[in-house]
Design a protein around this motif. Structure first.
Motif, short mmCIF file in Angstrom:
data_model
loop_
_atom_site.label_atom_id
_atom_site.label_comp_id
_atom_site.label_asym_id
_atom_site.label_seq_id
_atom_site.Cartn_x
_atom_site.Cartn_y
_atom_site.Cartn_z
N LYS A 85 0.59 -0.74 -0.10
CA LYS A 85 0.33 0.00 -0.02
C LYS A 85 0.81 1.36 -0.22
N VAL A 86 0.43 2.50 -0.59
CA VAL A 86 0.53 3.49 -0.28
C VAL A 86 1.59 3.63 0.38
N GLU A 87 0.26 3.59 1.73
CA GLU A 87 1.22 3.96 3.28
C GLU A 87 2.57 2.73 3.64
N ASP A 88 2.78 1.99 3.18
CA ASP A 88 3.93 1.01 3.22
C ASP A 88 4.89 1.92 2.80
N THR A 89 4.67 3.24 2.32
CA THR A 89 6.73 3.40 2.00
C THR A 89 7.15 4.15 2.97
N GLY A 90 7.99 3.96 2.93
CA GLY A 90 9.71 4.25 3.98
C GLY A 90 10.58 3.79 3.84
N VAL A 91 11.68 4.33 5.00
CA VAL A 91 13.39 3.60 4.65
C VAL A 91 12.59 2.17 5.88
N TYR A 92 12.99 0.79 5.17
CA TYR A 92 12.91 0.12 5.92
C TYR A 92 14.18 -0.68 6.22
N PHE A 93 13.73 -0.90 7.70
CA PHE A 93 16.03 -1.71 8.39
C PHE A 93 15.38 -2.72 8.97
N CYS A 94 16.79 -2.78 8.85
CA CYS A 94 16.93 -4.32 9.96
C CYS A 94 17.74 -4.08 10.88
N ASN A 95 17.43 -4.86 11.71
CA ASN A 95 17.48 -5.08 13.25
C ASN A 95 18.35 -6.21 13.80
N VAL A 96 19.23 -6.33 14.56
CA VAL A 96 19.82 -8.24 15.72
C VAL A 96 19.95 -7.66 16.80
N LYS A 97 19.57 -8.13 17.41
CA LYS A 97 20.17 -8.14 18.51
C LYS A 97 20.67 -9.65 18.94
N SER A 98 22.20 -9.08 19.82
CA SER A 98 23.09 -10.47 19.85
C SER A 98 23.25 -9.76 20.99
N LEU A 99 23.64 -10.87 21.80
CA LEU A 99 24.22 -10.73 22.81
C LEU A 99 25.60 -10.28 22.92
N SER A 100 26.09 -9.67 21.30
CA SER A 100 27.89 -8.64 21.70
C SER A 100 27.18 -7.23 21.47
N GLY A 101 25.47 -6.61 20.72
CA GLY A 101 25.12 -5.67 20.86
C GLY A 101 23.91 -5.96 19.76
N ASN A 102 23.72 -4.84 19.99
CA ASN A 102 22.31 -4.48 19.22
C ASN A 102 22.58 -3.48 17.45
N TYR A 103 22.82 -4.22 16.19
CA TYR A 103 22.90 -3.72 15.08
C TYR A 103 22.03 -3.23 13.81
N TRP A 104 22.52 -2.41 13.03
CA TRP A 104 21.47 -2.10 12.31
C TRP A 104 21.64 -2.08 11.15
N GLY A 105 21.40 -2.47 10.03
CA GLY A 105 21.86 -2.48 8.43
C GLY A 105 21.86 -0.30 8.32
N GLN A 106 21.16 -0.15 6.87
CA GLN A 106 21.80 0.98 6.27
C GLN A 106 20.68 1.74 6.35
N GLY A 107 19.46 0.52 5.66
CA GLY A 107 18.81 1.21 4.92
C GLY A 107 18.52 0.90 3.73
N THR A 108 16.53 0.18 3.63
CA THR A 108 16.57 0.08 2.43
C THR A 108 15.12 0.63 1.92
N LEU A 109 15.28 2.06 0.69
CA LEU A 109 13.59 2.63 0.69
C LEU A 109 13.13 2.28 0.07
N VAL A 110 11.82 1.78 0.51
CA VAL A 110 10.30 0.79 -0.77
C VAL A 110 9.68 1.86 -1.07
N THR A 111 9.07 2.25 -1.87
CA THR A 111 8.25 3.48 -2.48
C THR A 111 7.20 2.36 -3.68
N VAL A 112 5.95 3.15 -2.66
CA VAL A 112 4.75 2.45 -3.32
C VAL A 112 3.64 3.59 -3.94
N SER A 113 4.18 3.76 -5.44
CA SER A 113 2.99 4.19 -6.50
C SER A 113 1.38 3.94 -6.15
N SER A 114 0.37 5.12 -5.90
CA SER A 114 -0.22 5.22 -6.18
C SER A 114 -0.91 4.36 -7.97
#
Length: 114
Positions: A85-114
């Motif tokens: 849906k159009v409202e799903d548009t945004g930058v999507y980030f993956c996240n990993v929580k581990s015993l050694s820390g909390n890690y993030w990806g750089q983000g990937t853009l999702v654009t949904v057009s109407s």
């Protein structure tokens, strides 16, 4: 240490995309992986997560349309997005929580057009 996320793009409403995110081998003891998104001028929100136990959580807005999965051997998490849906548009980030820390990806853009 950075997660490698990919799969974003431009898609028409009703279409599909599959996001993937790989954690480097140096990260061990992963107990929770997830996807967050941030729409323009909005706060980052949880889309879905999957725990090492297999417990899965989805935001109400994506239930029935998105599916999270993982490949433990490759330390990769996927987000299959259907019926976008159009409202799903945004930058999507993956996240990993581990015993050694909390890690993030750089983000990937999702654009949904109407």
């Amino acid at each position: 240490v950075q997660l490698q996320a990919s799969g974003g793009g431009l898609v028409q409403a009703g279409g599909s995309l599959r996001l993937s995110c790989a954690a480097p081998g140096s990260i061990s003891g992963i107990y929770l992986t997830g996807w967050y998104r941030q729409a323009p001028e909005k706060e980052r929100e949880l889309v879905s997560s999957i725990a090492v136990s297999g417990k899965i959580v989805y935001a109400d807005s994506v239930k029935g349309r998105f599916t999270i999965s993982r490949d433990n051997a490759k330390k990769t998490v996927f987000l299959q997005m259907e019926g976008l849906k159009v409202e799903d548009t945004g930058v999507y980030f993956c996240n990993v929580k581990s015993l050694s820390g909390n890690y993030w990806g750089q983000g990937t853009l999702v654009t949904v057009s109407s």
